[in-house]
Design a protein around this motif. Structure first.
Motif, PDB file in Angstrom:
ATOM      1  N   LEU A   1       0.798  -1.277  -0.150  1.00  0.00           N
ATOM      2  CA  LEU A   1      -0.002  -0.054  -0.039  1.00  0.00           C
ATOM      3  C   LEU A   1       0.991   1.372  -0.042  1.00  0.00           C
ATOM      4  N   LYS A   2       2.163   1.032  -0.091  1.00  0.00           N
ATOM      5  CA  LYS A   2       2.956   2.215   0.142  1.00  0.00           C
ATOM      6  C   LYS A   2       3.390   2.849  -1.527  1.00  0.00           C
ATOM      7  N   THR A   3       2.167   3.185  -2.027  1.00  0.00           N
ATOM      8  CA  THR A   3       2.585   3.615  -3.387  1.00  0.00           C
ATOM      9  C   THR A   3       1.993   4.987  -3.697  1.00  0.00           C
ATOM     10  N   VAL A   4       2.132   5.757  -4.680  1.00  0.00           N
ATOM     11  CA  VAL A   4       1.607   7.211  -4.898  1.00  0.00           C
ATOM     12  C   VAL A   4      -0.042   6.892  -5.115  1.00  0.00           C
ATOM     13  N   THR A   5      -0.269   5.814  -5.668  1.00  0.00           N
ATOM     14  CA  THR A   5      -1.714   5.260  -6.078  1.00  0.00           C
ATOM     15  C   THR A   5      -2.671   5.305  -4.782  1.00  0.00           C
ATOM     16  N   HIS A   6      -2.134   4.551  -4.078  1.00  0.00           N
ATOM     17  CA  HIS A   6      -2.663   4.176  -2.737  1.00  0.00           C
ATOM     18  C   HIS A   6      -2.720   5.424  -1.858  1.00  0.00           C
ATOM     19  N   LEU A   7      -1.730   6.233  -1.773  1.00  0.00           N
ATOM     20  CA  LEU A   7      -1.595   7.432  -1.113  1.00  0.00           C
ATOM     21  C   LEU A   7      -2.589   8.464  -1.484  1.00  0.00           C
ATOM     22  N   ALA A   8      -2.734   8.441  -2.637  1.00  0.00           N
ATOM     23  CA  ALA A   8      -3.515   9.316  -3.496  1.00  0.00           C
ATOM     24  C   ALA A   8      -5.134   9.321  -3.025  1.00  0.00           C
ATOM     25  N   ALA A   9      -5.391   7.844  -3.124  1.00  0.00           N
ATOM     26  CA  ALA A   9      -6.778   7.402  -2.853  1.00  0.00           C
ATOM     27  C   ALA A   9      -6.976   7.719  -1.200  1.00  0.00           C
ATOM     28  N   HIS A  10      -6.024   7.395  -0.540  1.00  0.00           N
ATOM     29  CA  HIS A  10      -6.265   7.435   1.052  1.00  0.00           C
ATOM     30  C   HIS A  10      -6.337   8.733   1.547  1.00  0.00           C
ATOM     31  N   PHE A  11      -5.778   9.846   0.744  1.00  0.00           N
ATOM     32  CA  PHE A  11      -5.957  11.153   1.135  1.00  0.00           C
ATOM     33  C   PHE A  11      -6.959  12.084   0.258  1.00  0.00           C
ATOM     34  N   ASN A  12      -7.284  11.356  -0.667  1.00  0.00           N
ATOM     35  CA  ASN A  12      -8.326  12.051  -1.554  1.00  0.00           C
ATOM     36  C   ASN A  12      -7.629  13.209  -2.230  1.00  0.00           C
ATOM     37  N   MET A  13      -6.572  12.835  -2.873  1.00  0.00           N
ATOM     38  CA  MET A  13      -5.872  14.017  -3.611  1.00  0.00           C
ATOM     39  C   MET A  13      -5.087  13.183  -4.994  1.00  0.00           C
ATOM     40  N   THR A  14      -4.827  14.230  -5.808  1.00  0.00           N
ATOM     41  CA  THR A  14      -4.395  13.690  -7.189  1.00  0.00           C
ATOM     42  C   THR A  14      -3.034  13.001  -6.968  1.00  0.00           C
ATOM     43  N   LYS A  15      -2.661  12.198  -8.016  1.00  0.00           N
ATOM     44  CA  LYS A  15      -1.458  11.358  -7.972  1.00  0.00           C
ATOM     45  C   LYS A  15      -0.350  12.514  -7.861  1.00  0.00           C
ATOM     46  N   ALA A  16      -0.560  13.834  -8.846  1.00  0.00           N
ATOM     47  CA  ALA A  16       0.595  14.549  -9.172  1.00  0.00           C
ATOM     48  C   ALA A  16       0.743  15.570  -7.640  1.00  0.00           C
ATOM     49  N   THR A  17      -0.278  15.706  -7.140  1.00  0.00           N
ATOM     50  CA  THR A  17      -0.085  16.426  -5.509  1.00  0.00           C
ATOM     51  C   THR A  17       0.756  15.577  -4.708  1.00  0.00           C
ATOM     52  N   VAL A  18       0.574  14.516  -4.557  1.00  0.00           N
ATOM     53  CA  VAL A  18       0.954  13.525  -3.917  1.00  0.00           C
ATOM     54  C   VAL A  18       2.581  13.281  -4.344  1.00  0.00           C
ATOM     55  N   SER A  19       2.859  13.094  -5.473  1.00  0.00           N
ATOM     56  CA  SER A  19       4.078  13.074  -6.301  1.00  0.00           C
ATOM     57  C   SER A  19       4.939  14.311  -5.675  1.00  0.00           C
ATOM     58  N   ASP A  20       4.560  15.224  -6.022  1.00  0.00           N
ATOM     59  CA  ASP A  20       5.088  16.553  -5.476  1.00  0.00           C
ATOM     60  C   ASP A  20       5.486  16.533  -4.140  1.00  0.00           C
ATOM     61  N   ALA A  21       4.826  16.178  -3.147  1.00  0.00           N
ATOM     62  CA  ALA A  21       4.957  16.268  -1.545  1.00  0.00           C
ATOM     63  C   ALA A  21       5.983  15.346  -1.542  1.00  0.00           C
ATOM     64  N   ILE A  22       5.938  14.014  -2.096  1.00  0.00           N
ATOM     65  CA  ILE A  22       6.919  13.106  -1.655  1.00  0.00           C
ATOM     66  C   ILE A  22       8.350  13.474  -2.267  1.00  0.00           C
ATOM     67  N   LYS A  23       8.472  14.169  -3.414  1.00  0.00           N
ATOM     68  CA  LYS A  23       9.812  14.662  -4.127  1.00  0.00           C
ATOM     69  C   LYS A  23      10.278  15.517  -2.973  1.00  0.00           C
TER      70      LYS A  23
END
Length: 203
Positions: A62-84
């Motif tokens: 579950l430690k993927t951008v896809t799962h994080l985006a779904a969990h926090f109701n955010m876009t993959k782009a937003t999550v990817s930027d935060a992770i970077k």
């Protein structure tokens, strides 16, 4: 005639549903305040606090951008930027999937784990307040909140959560909750907001 605003105090006075919504909005404000306070202390953003906390506790699958985006109701782009950003600070590293080089999971570094253990305590004031209610009231509130979340899922306001009411193993028997995985009735306090054994309904 225009619908009265939920946030109009005069309207709230005679509409309990509006008062409940207003109260929930105040609670969401409390979470935002607590997140901001914790984030500022360590020079990161609120969503980065949540990501670090998530990566500290969830299984690798579950430690993927896809799962994080779904969990926090955010876009993959937003999550990817935060992770970077937190990866650049040395708190997170990526691990390629051995079977698919295009996929990768996210892992905390030693420094990331140390920080995550600090920032995950951001909700402690809320936990203390809830504990004062006593077990019976806590169970009742949990049950009603899960029904509310389920309804918001149905309205497509938030993504379906990994909770009992959305699980293929869950069944409502009269007024009682039943889990077909463990073949047992569940008390309201046994219901889970996020279950490791969660499975999406078939179809």
């Amino acid at each position: 005639m225009a619908k009265e605003s939920t946030f109009n105090p005069e309207h709230q006075a005679t509409h309990t549903s509006s008062k409940v919504v207003a109260a929930l909005e105040r609670i969401s404000e409390a979470f935002r305040v607590m997140l901001w306070q914790e984030a500022k202390q360590y020079g990161i953003s609120p969503i980065q606090v949540q990501i670090l906390t998530y990566l500290l506790h969830y299984p690798e699958k579950l430690k993927t951008v896809t799962h994080l985006a779904a969990h926090f109701n955010m876009t993959k782009a937003t999550v990817s930027d935060a992770i970077k950003s937190i990866a650049a600070k040395g708190f997170v590293k990526r691990k390629e999937d051995s079977e698919d080089s295009r996929s990768h999971s996210l892992h905390l570094t030693r420094e990331g784990k140390a920080l995550a253990r600090k920032v995950e305590r951001f909700a402690e004031p809320m936990e203390i307040s809830v504990q004062k209610m006593g077990p019976e009231k806590q169970s009742g509130i949990l049950e009603q909140l899960l029904y509310l979340i389920q309804d918001l899922n149905g309205q497509l306001v938030i993504t379906p959560q990994r909770m009992c009411l959305n699980c293929r193993f869950y069944e409502k028997k009269g007024k009682l909750h039943y889990c077909n995985l463990v073949n047992a009735f569940l008390k309201a306090g046994d219901l889970r907001v996020d279950c490791p054994e969660f499975r999406m309904p078939a179809g």
